[in-house]
Write an enzyme that holds these catalytic residues in place. Structure first.
Site, PDB file in Angstrom:
ATOM      1  N   HIS A 117       0.816  -1.221   0.000  1.00  0.00           N
ATOM      2  CA  HIS A 117       0.000   0.000   0.000  1.00  0.00           C
ATOM      3  C   HIS A 117       0.849   1.270   0.000  1.00  0.00           C
ATOM      4  CE1 HIS A 117      -3.742  -2.296   1.686  1.00  0.00           C
ATOM      5  NE2 HIS A 117      -3.518  -2.525   0.419  1.00  0.00           N
ATOM      6  N   CYS A 128       5.364  14.057 -13.231  1.00  0.00           N
ATOM      7  CA  CYS A 128       6.419  13.227 -13.850  1.00  0.00           C
ATOM      8  C   CYS A 128       6.496  11.827 -13.238  1.00  0.00           C
ATOM      9  CB  CYS A 128       7.783  13.926 -13.793  1.00  0.00           C
ATOM     10  SG  CYS A 128       8.525  13.960 -12.146  1.00  0.00           S
ATOM     11  N   CYS A 145       7.329  19.096  -6.820  1.00  0.00           N
ATOM     12  CA  CYS A 145       8.415  18.228  -7.281  1.00  0.00           C
ATOM     13  C   CYS A 145       9.668  19.066  -7.553  1.00  0.00           C
ATOM     14  CB  CYS A 145       7.946  17.521  -8.556  1.00  0.00           C
ATOM     15  SG  CYS A 145       9.194  16.482  -9.323  1.00  0.00           S
ATOM     16  N   GLY A 185      -2.312  -9.502  12.355  1.00  0.00           N
ATOM     17  CA  GLY A 185      -2.933  -8.203  12.621  1.00  0.00           C
ATOM     18  C   GLY A 185      -3.583  -7.527  11.447  1.00  0.00           C
TER      19      GLY A 185
HETATM   20  P1  OAD Z   1      -7.619  -2.940  10.144  1.00  0.00           P
HETATM   21  O1  OAD Z   1      -7.708  -1.737  11.027  1.00  0.00           O
HETATM   22  O2  OAD Z   1      -8.718  -3.186   9.183  1.00  0.00           O
HETATM   23  O3  OAD Z   1      -7.476  -4.259  11.032  1.00  0.00           O
HETATM   24  C1  OAD Z   1      -6.565  -4.331  12.082  1.00  0.00           C
HETATM   25  C2  OAD Z   1      -6.582  -5.739  12.638  1.00  0.00           C
HETATM   26  O4  OAD Z   1      -5.596  -5.825  13.646  1.00  0.00           O
HETATM   27  C3  OAD Z   1      -7.915  -6.150  13.268  1.00  0.00           C
HETATM   28  O5  OAD Z   1      -8.274  -7.434  12.772  1.00  0.00           O
HETATM   29  C4  OAD Z   1      -7.604  -6.207  14.771  1.00  0.00           C
HETATM   30  O6  OAD Z   1      -8.323  -7.253  15.435  1.00  0.00           O
HETATM   31  C5  OAD Z   1      -6.121  -6.526  14.754  1.00  0.00           C
HETATM   32  N1  OAD Z   1      -5.370  -6.033  15.929  1.00  0.00           N
HETATM   33  C6  OAD Z   1      -5.535  -4.876  16.620  1.00  0.00           C
HETATM   34  N2  OAD Z   1      -4.608  -4.766  17.576  1.00  0.00           N
HETATM   35  C7  OAD Z   1      -3.826  -5.878  17.508  1.00  0.00           C
HETATM   36  C8  OAD Z   1      -2.689  -6.348  18.239  1.00  0.00           C
HETATM   37  N3  OAD Z   1      -2.135  -5.626  19.232  1.00  0.00           N
HETATM   38  N4  OAD Z   1      -2.144  -7.524  17.865  1.00  0.00           N
HETATM   39  C9  OAD Z   1      -2.684  -8.267  16.863  1.00  0.00           C
HETATM   40  N5  OAD Z   1      -3.757  -7.882  16.148  1.00  0.00           N
HETATM   41  C10 OAD Z   1      -4.324  -6.696  16.454  1.00  0.00           C
HETATM   42  O7  OAD Z   1      -6.194  -2.840   9.399  1.00  0.00           O
HETATM   43  P2  OAD Z   1      -5.699  -3.593   8.074  1.00  0.00           P
HETATM   44  O8  OAD Z   1      -6.266  -4.945   7.971  1.00  0.00           O
HETATM   45  O9  OAD Z   1      -4.225  -3.434   8.040  1.00  0.00           O
HETATM   46  O10 OAD Z   1      -5.056   0.968   3.588  1.00  0.00           O
HETATM   47  O11 OAD Z   1      -6.355  -2.657   6.958  1.00  0.00           O
HETATM   48  C11 OAD Z   1      -6.067  -2.868   5.608  1.00  0.00           C
HETATM   49  C12 OAD Z   1      -5.962  -1.545   4.878  1.00  0.00           C
HETATM   50  O12 OAD Z   1      -7.147  -0.769   5.097  1.00  0.00           O
HETATM   51  C13 OAD Z   1      -4.835  -0.651   5.355  1.00  0.00           C
HETATM   52  O13 OAD Z   1      -3.597  -0.962   4.767  1.00  0.00           O
HETATM   53  C14 OAD Z   1      -5.300   0.731   4.979  1.00  0.00           C
HETATM   54  C15 OAD Z   1      -6.778   0.612   5.293  1.00  0.00           C
HETATM   55  O14 OAD Z   1      -7.617   1.417   4.520  1.00  0.00           O
HETATM   56  C16 OAD Z   1      -4.135   1.904   3.210  1.00  0.00           C
HETATM   57  O15 OAD Z   1      -3.450   2.521   4.010  1.00  0.00           O
HETATM   58  C17 OAD Z   1      -4.004   2.109   1.761  1.00  0.00           C
END
Ligand code: OAD
Length: 240
Positions: A117, A128, A145, A185
């Site tokens: 991401h 550019c 830029c 996570g």
């Molecule tokens: P989410 O916020 O959707 O999910 C976070 C996950 O981490 C959840 O399933 C929680 O249960 C888990 N969690 C929270 N604290 C934790 C801990 N201490 N240890 C283990 N697990 C834990 O985040 P992502 O799945 O990363 O896009 O989201 C995917 C994408 O959606 C991101 O990359 C972002 C967002 O829009 C961009 O930035 C482009």
């Protein structure tokens, strides 16, 4: 299967791929996106993290990214990031695919990483296309830029945008070739990362999920362990 059995399985694996999400950085104090305290509870992604939003109001989008840059500039990798650096050193074939844009895996010392991401500390010229590192906190609004004076945007894959072909290729290679996929996570809500578990399984991988809670992936994976990443991931290293 408990965490000790998983540790043994990893030690005997030929090739391990990790998919990480915001939960691994939550233990460093970085907000996640979904869930009770998630960023998307207070902010609307289509107003801040989409190409349309940037076209409409680049100043607003940059202000939001400056707020996140400021927050992230105070955060450090935690024990889970550190344990993945150790796993990379120990295992011959190790690849880390991360959805996180915070740069904490590289800051911890991971090298074999694909940031699918993008990275909040990189900027891309809308004219550019050149990508450069930028650690300014705050960044000058509106940034331009150095080569062509075009408007710079965050080097992040926004809603409605595609991953780069290079990152897709690297991810699919790592998913096809691994005998263990470790998912740490992530809520498994955002594609294409949400399809990585079934892809790895189709290619014969044993899939392990480590998460604070159950996720849509929990029924599909071979083992799902609930707990904090900073507590669980270090347990995967060989016993001292
Ligand atoms: P989410 O916020 O959707 O999910 C976070 C996950 O981490 C959840 O399933 C929680 O249960 C888990 N969690 C929270 N604290 C934790 C801990 N201490 N240890 C283990 N697990 C834990 O985040 P992502 O799945 O990363 O896009 O989201 C995917 C994408 O959606 C991101 O990359 C972002 C967002 O829009 C961009 O930035 C482009």
């Amino acid at each position: 299967m408990n965490i000790i059995d998983i540790r043994e399985k990893i030690a005997n694996a030929h090739s391990v791929t990790v998919l990480s999400g915001a939960g691994i950085s939550a233990d460093s104090g970085v907000p996640t996106f979904r869930g009770a305290e998630g960023l998307w509870k207070n902010f609307r992604p289509e107003e801040l993290a989409s190409p349309d939003a940037f076209e409409r109001d680049p100043k607003l989008v940059w202000e939001w990214y400056n707020w996140r840059r400021e927050l992230l500039s105070t955060k450090k990798p935690n024990a889970a990031h550190g344990a993945l650096v150790e796993l990379e050193k120990i295992l011959n074939n190790f690849w880390l695919i991360t959805q996180n844009v915070d740069g904490l895996h590289r800051a911890a010392g991971s090298n074999n990483v694909t940031e699918i991401h993008g990275n909040i500390w990189k900027v891309r010229c809308t004219t550019c296309g050149s990508v450069t590192s930028n650690h300014d906190v705050p960044i000058e609004i509106l940034p331009s830029c150095q080569r062509c004076q075009g408007l710079l945007r965050p080097h992040i894959v926004w809603f409605g945008e595609s991953l780069t072909q290079e990152d897709l290729d690297a991810s699919f290679r790592a998913l096809r070739n691994c005998d263990i996929l470790l998912i740490i996570g992530t809520s498994g809500m955002v594609y294409p990362a949400a399809s990585f578990a079934p892809i790895a399984k189709e290619h014969g991988a044993f899939v392990i999920e480590l998460n604070l809670d159950q996720t849509p992936n929990s029924d599909l994976v071979d083992v799902s362990v609930q707990g904090r990443a900073k507590d669980l991931v270090p347990l995967l290293l060989p016993a001292q």
